[in-house]
Design a protein around this motif. Structure first.
Motif, PDB file in Angstrom:
ATOM      1  N   THR A  63     -12.703  16.328  56.978  1.00 12.34           N
ATOM      2  CA  THR A  63     -12.889  17.792  56.981  1.00 12.34           C
ATOM      3  C   THR A  63     -12.330  18.430  55.704  1.00 12.34           C
ATOM      4  N   LEU A  64     -11.127  18.001  55.306  1.00  4.64           N
ATOM      5  CA  LEU A  64     -10.506  18.552  54.098  1.00  4.64           C
ATOM      6  C   LEU A  64     -11.325  18.226  52.854  1.00  4.64           C
ATOM      7  N   CYS A  65     -11.812  16.986  52.779  1.00  4.33           N
ATOM      8  CA  CYS A  65     -12.610  16.576  51.616  1.00  4.33           C
ATOM      9  C   CYS A  65     -13.951  17.315  51.564  1.00  4.33           C
ATOM     10  N   ARG A  66     -14.486  17.650  52.721  1.00  4.95           N
ATOM     11  CA  ARG A  66     -15.717  18.465  52.736  1.00  4.95           C
ATOM     12  C   ARG A  66     -15.489  19.783  52.015  1.00  4.95           C
ATOM     13  N   LYS A  67     -14.339  20.428  52.302  1.00  9.36           N
ATOM     14  CA  LYS A  67     -14.020  21.699  51.658  1.00  9.36           C
ATOM     15  C   LYS A  67     -13.832  21.523  50.147  1.00  9.36           C
ATOM     16  N   ALA A  68     -13.166  20.432  49.769  1.00  7.46           N
ATOM     17  CA  ALA A  68     -12.955  20.164  48.342  1.00  7.46           C
ATOM     18  C   ALA A  68     -14.289  19.904  47.653  1.00  7.46           C
ATOM     19  N   GLY A  69     -15.186  19.173  48.338  1.00 11.38           N
ATOM     20  CA  GLY A  69     -16.509  18.892  47.775  1.00 11.38           C
ATOM     21  C   GLY A  69     -17.335  20.147  47.594  1.00 11.38           C
ATOM     22  N   GLU A  70     -17.219  21.054  48.561  1.00  9.39           N
ATOM     23  CA  GLU A  70     -17.932  22.328  48.466  1.00  9.39           C
ATOM     24  C   GLU A  70     -17.461  23.114  47.245  1.00  9.39           C
ATOM     25  N   LYS A  71     -16.142  23.130  47.008  1.00  7.74           N
ATOM     26  CA  LYS A  71     -15.598  23.845  45.848  1.00  7.74           C
ATOM     27  C   LYS A  71     -16.004  23.179  44.544  1.00  7.74           C
ATOM     28  N   ALA A  72     -16.232  21.865  44.590  1.00  8.97           N
ATOM     29  CA  ALA A  72     -16.626  21.129  43.383  1.00  8.97           C
ATOM     30  C   ALA A  72     -18.091  21.359  43.027  1.00  8.97           C
ATOM     31  N   GLY A  73     -18.842  21.977  43.936  1.00 11.26           N
ATOM     32  CA  GLY A  73     -20.245  22.252  43.662  1.00 11.26           C
ATOM     33  C   GLY A  73     -21.201  21.192  44.157  1.00 11.26           C
ATOM     34  N   ILE A  74     -20.704  20.246  44.967  1.00  9.22           N
ATOM     35  CA  ILE A  74     -21.600  19.251  45.559  1.00  9.22           C
ATOM     36  C   ILE A  74     -22.565  19.986  46.497  1.00  9.22           C
ATOM     37  N   SER A  75     -23.822  19.593  46.470  1.00 11.87           N
ATOM     38  CA  SER A  75     -24.793  20.287  47.314  1.00 11.87           C
ATOM     39  C   SER A  75     -24.413  20.128  48.785  1.00 11.87           C
ATOM     40  N   LEU A  76     -24.688  21.170  49.563  1.00 12.63           N
ATOM     41  CA  LEU A  76     -24.323  21.149  50.979  1.00 12.63           C
ATOM     42  C   LEU A  76     -25.048  20.033  51.739  1.00 12.63           C
ATOM     43  N   VAL A  77     -26.259  19.696  51.273  1.00 11.31           N
ATOM     44  CA  VAL A  77     -27.012  18.604  51.902  1.00 11.31           C
ATOM     45  C   VAL A  77     -26.263  17.287  51.738  1.00 11.31           C
ATOM     46  N   HIS A  78     -25.775  17.035  50.502  1.00 10.02           N
ATOM     47  CA  HIS A  78     -25.031  15.802  50.248  1.00 10.02           C
ATOM     48  C   HIS A  78     -23.702  15.785  51.012  1.00 10.02           C
ATOM     49  N   ILE A  79     -23.040  16.935  51.048  1.00 11.01           N
ATOM     50  CA  ILE A  79     -21.772  17.027  51.782  1.00 11.01           C
ATOM     51  C   ILE A  79     -21.992  16.690  53.254  1.00 11.01           C
ATOM     52  N   ASP A  80     -23.054  17.244  53.819  1.00 19.83           N
ATOM     53  CA  ASP A  80     -23.356  17.020  55.234  1.00 19.83           C
ATOM     54  C   ASP A  80     -23.672  15.547  55.497  1.00 19.83           C
ATOM     55  N   GLU A  81     -24.388  14.918  54.554  1.00 16.03           N
ATOM     56  CA  GLU A  81     -24.728  13.498  54.693  1.00 16.03           C
ATOM     57  C   GLU A  81     -23.468  12.632  54.721  1.00 16.03           C
ATOM     58  N   ILE A  82     -22.564  12.895  53.763  1.00 16.56           N
ATOM     59  CA  ILE A  82     -21.322  12.116  53.675  1.00 16.56           C
ATOM     60  C   ILE A  82     -20.469  12.332  54.929  1.00 16.56           C
ATOM     61  N   SER A  83     -20.321  13.604  55.299  1.00 14.80           N
ATOM     62  CA  SER A  83     -19.486  13.957  56.444  1.00 14.80           C
ATOM     63  C   SER A  83     -20.003  13.331  57.731  1.00 14.80           C
ATOM     64  N   ILE A 116     -10.482   5.818  55.598  1.00 18.21           N
ATOM     65  CA  ILE A 116      -9.909   7.020  54.984  1.00 18.21           C
ATOM     66  C   ILE A 116      -9.952   6.918  53.461  1.00 18.21           C
ATOM     67  N   HIS A 117      -9.625   5.735  52.919  1.00 19.17           N
ATOM     68  CA  HIS A 117      -9.695   5.529  51.469  1.00 19.17           C
ATOM     69  C   HIS A 117     -11.127   5.682  50.968  1.00 19.17           C
ATOM     70  N   LEU A 118     -12.086   5.149  51.731  1.00 22.34           N
ATOM     71  CA  LEU A 118     -13.496   5.256  51.330  1.00 22.34           C
ATOM     72  C   LEU A 118     -13.964   6.712  51.330  1.00 22.34           C
ATOM     73  N   ILE A 119     -13.495   7.484  52.310  1.00 23.94           N
ATOM     74  CA  ILE A 119     -13.866   8.907  52.383  1.00 23.94           C
ATOM     75  C   ILE A 119     -13.410   9.636  51.124  1.00 23.94           C
ATOM     76  N   VAL A 120     -12.142   9.478  50.783  1.00 20.69           N
ATOM     77  CA  VAL A 120     -11.583  10.155  49.610  1.00 20.69           C
ATOM     78  C   VAL A 120     -12.313   9.705  48.345  1.00 20.69           C
TER      79      VAL A 120
END
Length: 404
Positions: free
Chosen positions: A237-257, A277-281
């Motif tokens: 969940t935290l990395c999703r927020k960081a990814g959003e701030k980094a400009g990763i497309s929401l589609v890609h964020i949703d796929e990873i999450s 957890i390491h792979l997520i980060v």
């Protein structure tokens, strides 16, 4: 002494056993004291300092000292007299005490039962490790640091830091210790988000390892697997927020999450969940790095990635040019053309931006942040920060607190 050897040993101790291996100058009493103290240790006592100094000075270089404090926390200590160094493996525990045992430990140390929460907070951050494994790590460290294949005798010691109630730390100091531990955990968490957002993969994974140490015994739920699942869902969940701030497309964020949410839900093994957890980060940070780099030509993208991965180091034009096999003057010219600023301007701006994120997300001091992001002088960091954001770092913190 080979610093690289020490770093490799520290990494092995951390990754294989989850425990620390730290080196101190013999005269660094404060550093040694901070490493072995508990929330109840009165480090201001003259007797305490004298006893600790006497122990360090008179340590036998051919022995390993096993110190177990009042609360069952272990340290293995040895001395390298030639370089005037003391090495400590630990803290670690073989078994975490239950609440009843914690009460017994407080009573035996003449500490009020009302301090139970402080003791539990302290013990929660101590990693679990079998004593035999810690001893093997200690002997390995001696072998490679001293270049001696000798089996040293292990001697038990008692430094008597909790002999009577009169020598305990003041109540405020005990509470401050606990608050500092909690604050450190949140600082690390927010440093992780900043590293992920900036696409700094190695830094993010290094901070994650530190985080794992700081919450070694923290349990949000009762069984180990559910606890690791909780941590994995939280990191996702935290990395999703960081990814959003980094400009990763929401589609890609949703796929990873979604991918990792399914993996977490189906994994019923603590060690595997830790790997997840390491792979997520790693995946979120790598995606953030690619997102930032894709806006530029391949050579410039490679330079930008190198800068972001080595932001806290001294970076020269020649070093960057060599990394992409270009002449320094040519790299400087095309960098200016694509980014409309010089390489040095870009590096400073990036360091200040990273500093800004830490200003708003953590309670790290301005001096700590300046050093962390690669500035040699706090005053220069403040000057650059004010130029970039129109206010001082402290004023920015007052107006833009995000996570605390």
């Amino acid at each position: 002494m080979n610093e690289e050897t020490l770093e490799i040993l520290q990494m092995n101790a951390l990754q294989l056993l989850g425990i620390q291996l730290e080196g101190f100058d013999m005269d660094d009493l404060k550093g040694i004291s901070n490493h072995i103290k508990t929330p109840f240790t009165n480090t201001t006592r003259k007797q305490y300092r004298n006893e600790l100094k006497h122990f360090i000075v008179h340590m036998n270089s051919n022995k390993i000292y096993h110190y177990t404090n009042t609360f069952g926390v272990n340290f293995l200590i040895f001395k390298f007299k030639k370089y005037k160094q003391v090495y400590i493996i630990g803290p670690y525990m073989e078994q975490r005490p239950n609440e009843r045992r914690c009460n017994e430990l407080l009573q035996s140390a003449n500490i009020k039962i009302s301090k139970l929460s402080i003791l539990k907070q302290y013990l929660l951050r101590i990693p679990l490790c079998h004593h035999v494994k810690a001893q093997k790590m200690c002997r390995l460290a001696i072998r490679f640091l001293k270049k001696r294949n000798t089996s040293y005798e292990t001697v038990k010691i008692d430094l008597n830091f909790h002999a009577t109630s009169e020598v305990l730390a003041a109540s405020k100091a005990q509470i401050d210790y606990t608050l500092q531990e909690i604050e450190q955990r949140y600082n690390l968490e927010n440093q992780l988000l900043t590293a992920v957002e900036n696409g700094n993969v190695n830094e993010a994974l290094s901070i994650l390892n530190e985080m794992n140490l700081s919450v070694a015994g923290l349990r949000r739920v009762k069984d180990d697997v559910s606890n690791e699942q909780y941590k994995a869902f939280l990191i996702n969940t935290l990395c999703r927020k960081a990814g959003e701030k980094a400009g990763i497309s929401l589609v890609h964020i949703d796929e990873i999450s979604e991918k990792y949410a399914a993996i977490i839900d189906q994994t019923m093994d603590s060690e595997t969940l830790n790997e997840v957890i390491h792979l997520i980060v790693k995946e979120y940070a790598e995606r953030a790095m690619r997102t930032k780099a894709n806006a530029y030509s391949p050579k410039i993208s490679k330079v930008i990635q190198y800068i972001e991965q080595n932001l806290d180091s001294t970076l020269s034009l020649n070093e960057l040019a060599g990394h992409v096999n270009l002449a320094p003057s040519y790299l400087s010219r095309i960098f200016n053309q694509e980014l409309d600023q010089s390489i040095s301007q870009y590096i400073i701006a990036l360091r200040v931006k990273k500093g800004r994120d830490l200003i708003s997300r953590t309670k790290m001091s301005v001096s700590e942040i300046a050093t962390y992001v690669g500035f040699k002088e706090q005053s220069y960091f403040t000057q650059c920060f004010k130029k970039q954001y129109g206010m001082t770092p402290l004023k920015y913190r007052m107006e833009h607190k995000e996570f605390y």
